[in-house]
Design an enzyme around this catalytic site. Structure first.
Site, PDB file in Angstrom:
ATOM      1  N   HIS A  96       1.008  -1.497   0.023  1.00 52.48           N
ATOM      2  CA  HIS A  96       0.041  -0.260   0.053  1.00 52.48           C
ATOM      3  C   HIS A  96       0.745   1.297  -0.079  1.00 52.48           C
ATOM      4  O   HIS A  96       2.646   1.108   0.643  1.00 52.48           O
ATOM      5  CB  HIS A  96      -0.687  -0.199   1.003  1.00 52.48           C
ATOM      6  CG  HIS A  96      -1.676   0.719   0.910  1.00 52.48           C
ATOM      7  ND1 HIS A  96      -1.312   2.007   1.288  1.00 52.48           N
ATOM      8  CD2 HIS A  96      -3.334   1.092   0.573  1.00 52.48           C
ATOM      9  CE1 HIS A  96      -2.727   2.926   1.507  1.00 52.48           C
ATOM     10  NE2 HIS A  96      -3.672   2.218   0.610  1.00 52.48           N
ATOM     11  N   GLU A 169      -4.355   2.505  -7.345  1.00 51.86           N
ATOM     12  CA  GLU A 169      -4.862   3.574  -6.255  1.00 51.86           C
ATOM     13  C   GLU A 169      -4.183   3.957  -6.539  1.00 51.86           C
ATOM     14  O   GLU A 169      -2.709   4.477  -6.137  1.00 51.86           O
ATOM     15  CB  GLU A 169      -4.387   2.496  -5.080  1.00 51.86           C
ATOM     16  CG  GLU A 169      -5.494   1.543  -4.476  1.00 51.86           C
ATOM     17  CD  GLU A 169      -5.932   1.723  -2.906  1.00 51.86           C
ATOM     18  OE1 GLU A 169      -6.691   1.992  -2.817  1.00 51.86           O
ATOM     19  OE2 GLU A 169      -4.504   1.770  -2.107  1.00 51.86           O
ATOM     20  N   GLY A 237     -11.394   2.643   1.359  1.00 53.98           N
ATOM     21  CA  GLY A 237     -11.093   3.227   2.511  1.00 53.98           C
ATOM     22  C   GLY A 237     -11.761   3.731   3.121  1.00 53.98           C
ATOM     23  O   GLY A 237     -12.376   2.875   3.983  1.00 53.98           O
TER      24      GLY A 237
HETATM   25  P1  PGA Z   1      -9.153   6.179   0.113  1.00 52.49           P
HETATM   26  O1  PGA Z   1      -8.787   5.134   0.998  1.00 52.49           O
HETATM   27  O2  PGA Z   1     -10.423   5.365   0.448  1.00 52.49           O
HETATM   28  O3  PGA Z   1      -9.829   6.259   2.178  1.00 52.49           O
HETATM   29  O4  PGA Z   1      -9.498   7.333  -0.360  1.00 52.49           O
HETATM   30  C1  PGA Z   1      -8.305   3.817  -0.191  1.00 52.49           C
HETATM   31  C2  PGA Z   1      -7.433   3.093   0.271  1.00 52.49           C
HETATM   32  O5  PGA Z   1      -6.216   3.909   0.817  1.00 52.49           O
HETATM   33  O6  PGA Z   1      -7.210   1.927  -0.090  1.00 52.49           O
END
Ligand code: PGA
Length: 256
Positions: A96, A169, A237
């Site tokens: 991540h 991401e 997230g």
């Molecule tokens: P977010 O995070 O939905 O809060 O943007 C996604 C993630 O980090 O997997």
């Protein structure tokens, strides 16, 4: 052909044990009877075994947020892939961007983690890739994605039914409240798909690999992502900390 969608909740380091237990119970209630896609929650490692107990009898799967590449030994503070399996995990998020940023994790390490996870034959890695704002601004996104995939996956043997999920991401979209434009996500997923074809061949790619998107997904913007061609699901997230909101996302993305 429509394939199964994956909706994965990343609870990060947001909840302690008691709060995780209570949210997991809410999820179990909310998702009772939900069979339109694969739902997984990734709580803090502290709460994995308790969450596994709660999720028994539901369709919701358990995931972890990290793993170490060795299987046992003197590695203070680390947890092996077999230990995650023993705790009841089916998924593990790897590489991540928050780990890449705060713990300086790199794709050489991520590669070793993928290898260890695949070797268990019981865990699906959710491998995170994505460009920074700078890389996006300087038009290096496509190169960055291909490079990250090559570093993470070159030389990994994929057998039988082993699934590998690639989570696209874009770093600039995580936790900002602004998701990527769906057409841009589709384009990036296409680049990823082509890179995976090069690395593994079309047959293995189609059978074993999935591509999901993560970054500021909420019940409003999810609608734009529903009918994209190379979109196998979402990594969520912030919004996954509310069972109702996450349920709306899961319902929307699995709409037939
Ligand atoms: P977010 O995070 O939905 O809060 O943007 C996604 C993630 O980090 O997997």
């Amino acid at each position: 052909m429509k394939t199964k969608k994956y909706i994965i909740a990343n609870w990060k380091m947001n909840l302690g044990l008691a709060q995780t237990v209570s949210l997991a119970k809410e999820f179990k209630k909310k998702f009772a009877g939900f069979n339109r896609g694969e739902v997984a929650v990734c709580p803090t490692v502290l709460a994995l075994t308790e969450t596994a107990e709660i999720l028994k009898g539901s369709g919701i799967k358990l995931g972890a947020q990290n793993v170490f590449w060795e299987d046992k030994g003197a590695y203070t503070g680390e947890i092996s892939a077999d230990m995650l399996v023993e705790a009841g995990c089916r998924y593990v998020i790897l590489g991540h961007s928050e780990r890449r940023k705060h713990l300086f994790e790199n794709y050489e390490e991520i590669h070793k983690k993928i290898r260890a996870v695949v070797e268990t034959e019981k865990l699906t890695p959710v491998v995170c890739i994505g460009e920074s704002l700078e890389e996006k601004k300087s038009d290096r996104r496509d190169f960055v994605l291909v490079d990250q995939l090559q570093q993470a996956l070159s030389g990994i043997d994929v057998f039988g039914e082993q699934e590998i999920i690639i989570a696209y991401e874009p770093i600039w979209a995580i936790g900002t409240g602004t998701a990527i434009e769906p057409a841009e996500a589709e384009y990036a997923h296409k680049i990823i798909k082509l890179a995976l074809n090069d690395l593994f061949g079309m047959r293995v790619n189609n059978k074993n690999f999935r591509i999901i998107y993560g970054g500021s997904i909420n019940p409003k913007n999810v609608k734009g992502f529903v009918n994209l061609e190379n979109m196998d699901g979402l990594l969520v997230g912030g919004t996954s900390l509310q069972a109702d909101e996450f349920y709306k996302i899961a319902k929307a993305i699995t709409k037939q």
